[in-house]
Design a protein around this motif. Sequence first.
Motif, PDB file in Angstrom:
ATOM      1  N   GLU A  45       8.488  79.600 -93.945  1.00  0.00           N
ATOM      2  CA  GLU A  45       8.802  81.020 -93.850  1.00  0.00           C
ATOM      3  C   GLU A  45       9.479  81.294 -92.520  1.00  0.00           C
ATOM      4  OE1 GLU A  45       6.988  85.545 -94.109  1.00  0.00           O
ATOM      5  OE2 GLU A  45       5.589  83.850 -94.025  1.00  0.00           O
ATOM      6  N   ILE A  46      10.575  82.035 -92.573  1.00  0.00           N
ATOM      7  CA  ILE A  46      11.256  82.457 -91.358  1.00  0.00           C
ATOM      8  C   ILE A  46      11.088  83.962 -91.209  1.00  0.00           C
ATOM      9  CG2 ILE A  46      12.918  80.558 -91.274  1.00  0.00           C
ATOM     10  CD1 ILE A  46      14.889  82.305 -92.721  1.00  0.00           C
ATOM     11  N   ASN A  47      11.114  84.443 -89.963  1.00  0.00           N
ATOM     12  CA  ASN A  47      10.866  85.864 -89.686  1.00  0.00           C
ATOM     13  C   ASN A  47       9.521  86.280 -90.288  1.00  0.00           C
ATOM     14  OD1 ASN A  47      14.144  85.869 -90.739  1.00  0.00           O
ATOM     15  ND2 ASN A  47      13.686  86.274 -88.597  1.00  0.00           N
ATOM     16  N   CYS A  48       8.489  85.521 -90.000  1.00  0.00           N
ATOM     17  CA  CYS A  48       7.195  85.759 -90.662  1.00  0.00           C
ATOM     18  C   CYS A  48       6.467  86.979 -90.123  1.00  0.00           C
ATOM     19  CB  CYS A  48       6.300  84.532 -90.541  1.00  0.00           C
ATOM     20  SG  CYS A  48       5.634  84.241 -88.880  1.00  0.00           S
ATOM     21  N   GLY A  49       6.920  87.549 -89.005  1.00  0.00           N
ATOM     22  CA  GLY A  49       6.271  88.735 -88.469  1.00  0.00           C
ATOM     23  C   GLY A  49       4.810  88.492 -88.141  1.00  0.00           C
ATOM     24  N   THR A  50       3.945  89.379 -88.609  1.00  0.00           N
ATOM     25  CA  THR A  50       2.525  89.279 -88.294  1.00  0.00           C
ATOM     26  C   THR A  50       1.749  88.404 -89.276  1.00  0.00           C
ATOM     27  OG1 THR A  50       2.054  91.321 -89.516  1.00  0.00           O
ATOM     28  CG2 THR A  50       2.522  91.524 -87.152  1.00  0.00           C
ATOM     29  N   GLY A  51       2.460  87.656 -90.107  1.00  0.00           N
ATOM     30  CA  GLY A  51       1.834  86.607 -90.903  1.00  0.00           C
ATOM     31  C   GLY A  51       1.220  87.002 -92.224  1.00  0.00           C
ATOM     32  N   GLU A  52       1.409  88.239 -92.660  1.00  0.00           N
ATOM     33  CA  GLU A  52       0.781  88.699 -93.899  1.00  0.00           C
ATOM     34  C   GLU A  52       1.209  87.862 -95.103  1.00  0.00           C
ATOM     35  OE1 GLU A  52      -2.050  91.509 -95.380  1.00  0.00           O
ATOM     36  OE2 GLU A  52      -1.366  91.065 -93.336  1.00  0.00           O
ATOM     37  N   ASP A  53       2.487  87.584 -95.210  1.00  0.00           N
ATOM     38  CA  ASP A  53       2.994  86.811 -96.347  1.00  0.00           C
ATOM     39  C   ASP A  53       2.570  85.346 -96.266  1.00  0.00           C
ATOM     40  OD1 ASP A  53       4.415  89.062 -97.393  1.00  0.00           O
ATOM     41  OD2 ASP A  53       5.957  88.713 -95.888  1.00  0.00           O
ATOM     42  N   ALA A  54       2.614  84.787 -95.063  1.00  0.00           N
ATOM     43  CA  ALA A  54       2.234  83.384 -94.887  1.00  0.00           C
ATOM     44  C   ALA A  54       0.786  83.148 -95.300  1.00  0.00           C
ATOM     45  CB  ALA A  54       2.449  82.974 -93.429  1.00  0.00           C
ATOM     46  N   ILE A  55      -0.083  84.069 -94.933  1.00  0.00           N
ATOM     47  CA  ILE A  55      -1.500  83.943 -95.291  1.00  0.00           C
ATOM     48  C   ILE A  55      -1.680  84.059 -96.806  1.00  0.00           C
ATOM     49  CG2 ILE A  55      -3.754  85.062 -95.080  1.00  0.00           C
ATOM     50  CD1 ILE A  55      -2.861  85.790 -92.170  1.00  0.00           C
ATOM     51  N   GLU A  72       4.992  87.551 -79.637  1.00  0.00           N
ATOM     52  CA  GLU A  72       3.952  88.544 -79.884  1.00  0.00           C
ATOM     53  C   GLU A  72       3.633  88.664 -81.374  1.00  0.00           C
ATOM     54  OE1 GLU A  72       2.064  90.097 -77.668  1.00  0.00           O
ATOM     55  OE2 GLU A  72       3.091  88.918 -76.132  1.00  0.00           O
ATOM     56  N   MET A  73       4.658  88.573 -82.224  1.00  0.00           N
ATOM     57  CA  MET A  73       4.411  88.584 -83.669  1.00  0.00           C
ATOM     58  C   MET A  73       3.545  87.381 -84.059  1.00  0.00           C
ATOM     59  SD  MET A  73       5.804  91.101 -85.493  1.00  0.00           S
ATOM     60  CE  MET A  73       7.139  92.318 -85.526  1.00  0.00           C
ATOM     61  N   ILE A  74       3.866  86.220 -83.537  1.00  0.00           N
ATOM     62  CA  ILE A  74       3.102  85.008 -83.845  1.00  0.00           C
ATOM     63  C   ILE A  74       1.672  85.135 -83.320  1.00  0.00           C
ATOM     64  CG2 ILE A  74       2.883  82.535 -83.366  1.00  0.00           C
ATOM     65  CD1 ILE A  74       4.998  83.177 -85.463  1.00  0.00           C
ATOM     66  N   ALA A  75       1.522  85.728 -82.157  1.00  0.00           N
ATOM     67  CA  ALA A  75       0.181  85.912 -81.583  1.00  0.00           C
ATOM     68  C   ALA A  75      -0.681  86.779 -82.498  1.00  0.00           C
ATOM     69  CB  ALA A  75       0.286  86.527 -80.189  1.00  0.00           C
ATOM     70  N   VAL A  76      -0.104  87.862 -83.030  1.00  0.00           N
ATOM     71  CA  VAL A  76      -0.841  88.727 -83.962  1.00  0.00           C
ATOM     72  C   VAL A  76      -1.176  87.947 -85.234  1.00  0.00           C
ATOM     73  CG1 VAL A  76      -0.730  90.792 -85.400  1.00  0.00           C
ATOM     74  CG2 VAL A  76       0.160  90.864 -83.068  1.00  0.00           C
ATOM     75  N   ALA A  77      -0.206  87.186 -85.752  1.00  0.00           N
ATOM     76  CA  ALA A  77      -0.423  86.409 -86.979  1.00  0.00           C
ATOM     77  C   ALA A  77      -1.577  85.424 -86.806  1.00  0.00           C
ATOM     78  CB  ALA A  77       0.857  85.667 -87.349  1.00  0.00           C
ATOM     79  N   GLN A  78      -1.652  84.778 -85.660  1.00  0.00           N
ATOM     80  CA  GLN A  78      -2.696  83.777 -85.438  1.00  0.00           C
ATOM     81  C   GLN A  78      -4.083  84.385 -85.387  1.00  0.00           C
ATOM     82  OE1 GLN A  78      -0.893  82.021 -81.931  1.00  0.00           O
ATOM     83  NE2 GLN A  78      -0.218  80.217 -83.074  1.00  0.00           N
ATOM     84  N   THR A  79      -4.175  85.655 -85.007  1.00  0.00           N
ATOM     85  CA  THR A  79      -5.488  86.302 -84.982  1.00  0.00           C
ATOM     86  C   THR A  79      -6.008  86.581 -86.393  1.00  0.00           C
ATOM     87  OG1 THR A  79      -4.614  88.585 -84.925  1.00  0.00           O
ATOM     88  CG2 THR A  79      -4.908  87.459 -82.812  1.00  0.00           C
ATOM     89  N   LYS A  80      -5.111  86.569 -87.376  1.00  0.00           N
ATOM     90  CA  LYS A  80      -5.507  86.871 -88.760  1.00  0.00           C
ATOM     91  C   LYS A  80      -5.973  85.633 -89.518  1.00  0.00           C
ATOM     92  CE  LYS A  80      -2.090  90.541 -89.596  1.00  0.00           C
ATOM     93  NZ  LYS A  80      -1.017  90.928 -90.520  1.00  0.00           N
ATOM     94  N   SER A  81      -5.660  84.466 -88.992  1.00  0.00           N
ATOM     95  CA  SER A  81      -5.840  83.240 -89.761  1.00  0.00           C
ATOM     96  C   SER A  81      -6.748  82.268 -89.026  1.00  0.00           C
ATOM     97  CB  SER A  81      -4.484  82.586 -90.023  1.00  0.00           C
ATOM     98  OG  SER A  81      -4.615  81.361 -90.688  1.00  0.00           O
ATOM     99  N   SER A  82      -7.489  81.494 -89.781  1.00  0.00           N
ATOM    100  CA  SER A  82      -8.281  80.403 -89.213  1.00  0.00           C
ATOM    101  C   SER A  82      -7.881  79.116 -89.915  1.00  0.00           C
ATOM    102  CB  SER A  82      -9.773  80.667 -89.404  1.00  0.00           C
ATOM    103  OG  SER A  82     -10.081  80.794 -90.778  1.00  0.00           O
ATOM    104  N   GLY A  83      -7.948  78.013 -89.213  1.00  0.00           N
ATOM    105  CA  GLY A  83      -7.539  76.743 -89.796  1.00  0.00           C
ATOM    106  C   GLY A  83      -6.081  76.431 -89.534  1.00  0.00           C
TER     107      GLY A  83
END
Length: 256
Positions: A45-55, A72-83
């Motif tokens: 995924e490119i331009n994944c933003g805050t990771g909603e789609d990736a998750i 900063e977008m990647i930092a927010v995305a990482q807070t949503k996901s574990s593993g």
Amino acid sequence: MKADFDQAAKNYDTHFTYSEIGKLQRKMVYANLQNKLKNLNKLLEINCGTGEDAIWLAKQGFEVTATDISEEMIAVAQTKSSGENPNFKVLDINKILEESEKFDTIFSNFGGLNCLTKSELELFLNSAKEVLSDNGKICLVIMPKNTLWEPLYFLLKLDFQNAFRRKKEVVYANVEGEKVATYYYNPKDIVHLCQINFEIVDAKPIGFFIPPSYLEPFFKNKKSVLYSLYVLENKIKNWSFLSKFADHYIITLQKK
């Protein structure tokens, strides 16, 4: 561009991801993806933003590498996901050739590619071929030039200057106070840029009846109206000819 979207990261989910309009448009994208990504495994995924789609994609069983130019977008995305899945990483879209592994699919949602000039978009599409496996696919959600919502919105406001702004070569969109250069592409523009390396599978409207996210304040307390528009959207979701008239469209391309 990096700084522009760093600024937007903090409030992006509030303003779009968790908005009623954002959730409905995303629901339409996911329904389309489920039909396109059967029997595929590795996804970039490119331009994944805050990771909603990736998750979401990881939960569907895909092995996901999700990238964005904004730290900063990647930092927010990482807070949503574990593993380890999704694997979030900072990466400029113009440097995807730095990815050493091959992917079955490349995905970009909600206008990330509209930040690229025509020459940059062509470069991306050429580079994409090199990181795709045989018969790999690209699924891109892009903002077209001919949307009907935007002229209607601005004309009702008597804002004639912006009513047909998507027809311009470049528009400077306001992203959390930053001016971001934005370019609009109809499906035929994408096909023209990549016809040597890819063939089109299809293009479908996303947001022909469902309104743009900037109308969230108007529709926030009109959920029954918004749901009715969603029902209408589902009735025309396969009408490809409406793609260039919607707020976004999803175009699927397959590597030759």
